[in-house]
Design a protein around this motif. Structure first.
Motif, short mmCIF file in Angstrom:
data_model
loop_
_atom_site.label_atom_id
_atom_site.label_comp_id
_atom_site.label_asym_id
_atom_site.label_seq_id
_atom_site.Cartn_x
_atom_site.Cartn_y
_atom_site.Cartn_z
N ASN A 61 0.81 -1.22 0.00
CA ASN A 61 0.00 0.00 0.00
C ASN A 61 0.84 1.27 0.00
O ASN A 61 0.31 2.35 -0.21
N GLY A 62 2.12 1.12 0.25
CA GLY A 62 3.02 2.27 0.23
C GLY A 62 3.82 2.27 -1.05
O GLY A 62 3.28 2.10 -2.14
N ASN A 63 5.12 2.38 -0.92
CA ASN A 63 5.98 2.46 -2.09
C ASN A 63 6.63 1.11 -2.38
O ASN A 63 7.31 0.54 -1.53
N HIS A 64 6.39 0.59 -3.58
CA HIS A 64 7.11 -0.59 -4.05
C HIS A 64 7.65 -0.34 -5.46
O HIS A 64 7.84 -1.25 -6.26
N SER A 65 7.91 0.92 -5.74
CA SER A 65 8.40 1.35 -7.05
C SER A 65 9.66 0.60 -7.46
O SER A 65 10.60 0.47 -6.68
N GLY A 66 9.65 0.08 -8.68
CA GLY A 66 10.79 -0.64 -9.20
C GLY A 66 10.81 -2.12 -8.88
O GLY A 66 11.63 -2.86 -9.41
#
Length: 194
Positions: A61-66
């Motif tokens: 739900n937060g940042n999992h960019s990349g």
């Protein structure tokens, strides 16, 4: 005797871990990958999580960019080989989709095989070549990438682990509405293991 039983249980656990190997695959929604691999004989554990990116401690739900949504599979190589896992992997993904998997689009839903050593790399490349040969008019886009840190789902997001078991009706609706099984049947025919 009371001391002997816990000791025997500990030795059995240690022995089972001694012959366990791991593999990491990305194939779109980790709920589905977890479900597909936990049904395979010789697989002892499947953990949902993220891998492939540089960001430390990614969250759903937060940042999992990349990062890719992926599964870490623990298996008993005396019961299923890495090659067997690869064979099972290919018929549970769409290797031609360069935008994601099924209804899920975006980098985190792309397919990929993460290899940890030369043996896995060699087997993965050979398995990909078999798929390419089987579909000469289509482009197989699933990459073979080097192993990176695998971040299991944890904390408040742990409900993603075993989602298909804990929420069977929602999971089946999601899988059906996403068109996963329909597309797999279209690509792989009777090789699909569902």
């Amino acid at each position: 005797m009371k001391l002997l039983l816990p000791l025997l249980a500990l030795l059995a656990l240690h022995a089972s871990q001694a012959i366990a190997d791991k593999a990491i695959f990305a194939g779109g929604c980790f709920w589905c990958m977890e479900s597909d691999f936990e049904k395979l004989e010789g697989v002892t554990d499947v953990i949902s999580g993220f891998t492939g990116g540089d960001l430390k401690n990614p969250t759903y739900n937060g940042n999992h960019s990349g990062h890719y949504e992926a599964v870490e599979i623990t298996y008993d190589p005396t019961k299923v080989t890495y090659q067997g896992l690869l064979d099972h992997y290919w018929v549970n993904i769409d290797p031609f989709d360069d935008r994601g998997q099924f209804c899920d689009k975006g980098l985190s839903y792309l397919s990929a095989i993460f290899v940890e050593n030369d043996t896995q790399r060699t087997l993965a490349k050979a398995s990909k070549q078999k798929v390419i040969a089987q579909f000469p008019k289509q482009k197989v886009v699933t990459p073979i990438l080097p192993f990176t840190t695998f971040y299991p789902i944890r904390g408040d997001e742990s409900y993603h682990q075993d989602y298909y078991k804990n929420n069977p009706v929602r999971y089946k609706l999601y899988r059906w509405n996403c068109g996963r099984d329909q597309r797999l049947k279209e690509i792989w025919g009777n090789k699909v293991s569902h």
